[in-house]
Design a protein around this motif. Structure first.
Motif, mmCIF file in Angstrom:
data_model
loop_
_atom_site.group_PDB
_atom_site.id
_atom_site.type_symbol
_atom_site.label_atom_id
_atom_site.label_comp_id
_atom_site.label_asym_id
_atom_site.label_seq_id
_atom_site.Cartn_x
_atom_site.Cartn_y
_atom_site.Cartn_z
ATOM 1 N N TYR A 1 0.866 -1.069 0.220
ATOM 2 C CA TYR A 1 0.065 0.222 0.026
ATOM 3 C C TYR A 1 1.014 1.391 0.075
ATOM 4 C CZ TYR A 1 1.331 0.122 5.172
ATOM 5 O OH TYR A 1 2.018 0.145 6.313
ATOM 6 N N THR A 2 0.272 2.549 -0.343
ATOM 7 C CA THR A 2 1.047 3.771 -0.255
ATOM 8 C C THR A 2 0.140 4.447 0.707
ATOM 9 O OG1 THR A 2 1.466 3.545 -2.462
ATOM 10 C CG2 THR A 2 1.713 5.775 -1.518
ATOM 11 N N LEU A 3 0.931 5.333 1.815
ATOM 12 C CA LEU A 3 0.432 5.965 2.726
ATOM 13 C C LEU A 3 0.395 7.276 2.432
ATOM 14 C CD1 LEU A 3 -1.054 6.273 5.663
ATOM 15 C CD2 LEU A 3 1.369 5.975 6.340
ATOM 16 N N GLU B 1 -3.010 11.170 -8.579
ATOM 17 C CA GLU B 1 -1.717 10.848 -8.681
ATOM 18 C C GLU B 1 -1.735 9.152 -8.461
ATOM 19 O OE1 GLU B 1 0.899 12.524 -5.907
ATOM 20 O OE2 GLU B 1 0.752 14.588 -6.809
ATOM 21 N N HIS B 2 -2.632 8.709 -7.706
ATOM 22 C CA HIS B 2 -2.542 7.160 -7.127
ATOM 23 C C HIS B 2 -4.059 6.683 -7.472
ATOM 24 C CE1 HIS B 2 1.010 7.981 -4.600
ATOM 25 N NE2 HIS B 2 0.298 9.061 -4.355
ATOM 26 N N LYS B 3 -4.819 7.178 -8.624
ATOM 27 C CA LYS B 3 -5.944 6.476 -8.883
ATOM 28 C C LYS B 3 -5.866 5.096 -9.613
ATOM 29 C CE LYS B 3 -6.410 9.040 -13.201
ATOM 30 N NZ LYS B 3 -7.372 10.072 -14.021
ATOM 31 N N ASP B 4 -4.808 4.683 -10.200
ATOM 32 C CA ASP B 4 -4.441 3.470 -10.766
ATOM 33 C C ASP B 4 -4.311 2.272 -9.946
ATOM 34 O OD1 ASP B 4 -4.893 4.496 -13.327
ATOM 35 O OD2 ASP B 4 -3.059 4.870 -13.612
ATOM 36 N N GLN B 5 -3.902 2.881 -8.521
ATOM 37 C CA GLN B 5 -3.599 1.598 -7.463
ATOM 38 C C GLN B 5 -4.588 1.528 -6.468
ATOM 39 O OE1 GLN B 5 0.032 3.074 -5.362
ATOM 40 N NE2 GLN B 5 0.588 4.324 -7.407
ATOM 41 N N ILE B 6 -5.721 2.574 -6.606
ATOM 42 C CA ILE B 6 -6.812 2.514 -5.389
ATOM 43 C C ILE B 6 -7.585 1.298 -5.876
ATOM 44 C CG2 ILE B 6 -8.941 3.529 -4.583
ATOM 45 C CD1 ILE B 6 -7.335 6.051 -4.966
#
Length: 489
Positions: A25-27, A42-47
């Motif tokens: 995960y990215t915090l 920035e992180h929508k592809d990882q959500i």
């Protein structure tokens, strides 16, 4: 992750769940809507997980319940178009549709008009862990701290707090009972959570009893410690308990054991005589090994102070990481650092409240009370932070209600303003509901601020997750306040 203690506790529980399943995960810490939007883009592809907040309260639309007119016409093919029953039915449906839409709008308006808080995010995350059978004692403690944060910041009613305490108490009994197996006894020695009735005194076990009495909002406001008469009442209060000044002014850990044994009962008995009937509160404590004991409120104050630390300049993410780390039992040095910062914060709040009361800075603007801190006020930089400003506002309103003889003013909400950024010419402003026993903690200032800003074209920034906190251009403050007064009158 938002910048408040409850959110940090929820984050810790979610992190622990991810680690159980080896999930990467990215915090990303966010302080408001703008940073949240940036982080999402920035992180929508990882959500992979989204928590949906339903603004419509599950209030259905008309078409979701009733068939449309075309279906009605198909069902009534056998009826003549001009028949009397058909006309009556059509008129009835038109009237009913108007009433339905009016009722629906009324429900949504009432919902959107006020801002209020529900169950602690940390408790929600703990419930998730419990359902998945992955709940641990650490997670339970973080849920307790998250709930305590809501109570300290006066976000929930006393009834809600007591109800949630009862829910958590059952989990505490389940996780912290003593078994004879070696593994469980070892965990008890390492970390043990206990329910208890304790004193409503901030950080008193890590401070002196005297300092805690002076810097706790409840006792300071009840005794009116900003006045000479209030200081005399404090001396009488200590004398009534039979506690020597030498003992109460030294660190709590250094007090005579004979005095500490019955201290809670002595304080509670004397507090009732001095009108402080709510000095005892239901809470939880945690023991790390045999030496370190902390109340849930101690952790809240320490973590919040680390998060809004202004002593060291640097990126705000540094403060966020320190605050997050202080919640782990392996980082007691950071927790103690947070406790030292919390003492400074509470002293600053108490001194600012005393100054505002003594210099009559709290004024009635008609429908609300108003107080503005000027640039150059001691510790004013601290109060540009939302949590610190919230604690100050609650403390100030409580103290003002205890000090004023005007019955009408006792029932008014408070609008508080403090310098935000001198170079950009902005102030931070927040509104809090009235200080009454029957208060449901619903805050209407969020919508009121929006309306006042729109009607005057004031340059405001509604970036905080708490809608009752805004940033405002200093030169627009006068017209903004005039609009707010006329709107709420």
């Amino acid at each position: 992750v938002a910048s408040d203690v409850d959110a940090l506790c929820a984050c810790k529980i979610l992190q622990a769940l991810f680690q159980c399943d080896h999930v990467q995960y990215t915090l990303v810490p966010v302080s408001g809507w703008q940073e949240l939007e940036t982080a999402f883009l920035e992180h929508k592809d990882q959500i992979k997980l989204l928590v949906k907040q339903d603004d419509d309260l599950d209030v259905p639309a008309y078409d979701d319940i009733f068939r449309d007119e075309e279906d009605e016409e198909e069902d009534s093919e056998n009826e003549s178009d001009g028949s009397e029953p058909s006309e009556k039915r059509r008129r009835f449906e038109e009237v009913f549709k108007c009433v339905f839409f009016s009722f629906r709008q009324e429900i949504l308006f009432d919902y959107e008009q006020y801002e209020y808080h529900g169950t602690s995010s940390a408790m929600v995350m703990f419930d998730l862990a419990w359902i998945m059978s992955k709940d641990l004692n650490d997670m339970l403690w973080w849920a307790i701290v998250g709930l305590t944060d809501q109570w300290i910041q006066d976000k929930i009613t006393q009834m809600k707090y007591v109800t949630d305490i009862g829910i958590l108490q059952r989990h505490v009994s389940r996780h912290n009972h003593r078994n004879e197996d070696e593994e469980n006894s070892l965990s008890i020695d390492c970390m043990r959570i206990a329910f208890e009735y304790d004193l409503r005194l901030a950080l008193y076990q890590h401070w002196s009893l005297y300092e805690s009495l002076c810097n706790t909002s409840y006792t300071s406001a009840s005794l009116k410690l900003w006045s000479v008469q209030g200081q005399k009442r404090l001396q009488e209060f200590l004398a009534d308990m039979g506690l020597p000044l030498k003992q109460v002014k030294q660190k709590f850990n250094s007090m005579d054991i004979s005095l500490k044994e019955n201290l809670r009962e002595m304080i509670e008995e004397s507090a009732n005589k001095f009108g402080m009937k709510d000095l005892r509160v239901q809470t939880f404590s945690i023991h790390f090994g045999y030496k370190n004991k902390f109340l849930a409120s101690d952790i809240v104050y320490a973590t919040a102070s680390l998060m809004e630390n202004i002593e060291k300049e640097g990126p705000e993410t540094d403060n966020f990481i320190k605050a997050l780390d202080s919640l782990s039992r392996g980082n007691l040095d950071k927790l103690h650092q947070g406790l030292d910062l919390a003492k400074k914060q509470l002293r600053a709040i108490q001194q600012t409240v005393a100054s505002c009361i003594c210099t009559n800075l709290v004024i009635s603007q008609g429908p609300f009370l108003y107080c503005s801190l000027m640039e150059g006020t001691p510790d004013v930089k601290l109060f540009s932070k939302p949590v610190s400003l919230c604690l100050l506002s609650k403390y100030l309103l409580k103290s003002f209600v205890c000090s004023t003889k005007n019955k009408r003013c006792k029932l008014l909400p408070l609008v508080m303003a403090a310098p935000m950024d001198v170079e950009q010419g902005t102030v931070i402003m927040m509104g809090i509901p009235p200080e009454t026993e029957s208060s449901d903690k619903k805050n209407f200032f969020g919508r009121a601020f929006e309306k006042a800003a729109e009607s005057t074209n004031s340059r405001t920034l509604h970036n905080h997750f708490d809608m009752s906190i805004i940033e405002l251009k200093t030169e627009d403050r006068s017209k903004f306040l005039d609009a707010l007064i006329s709107l709420l009158s």
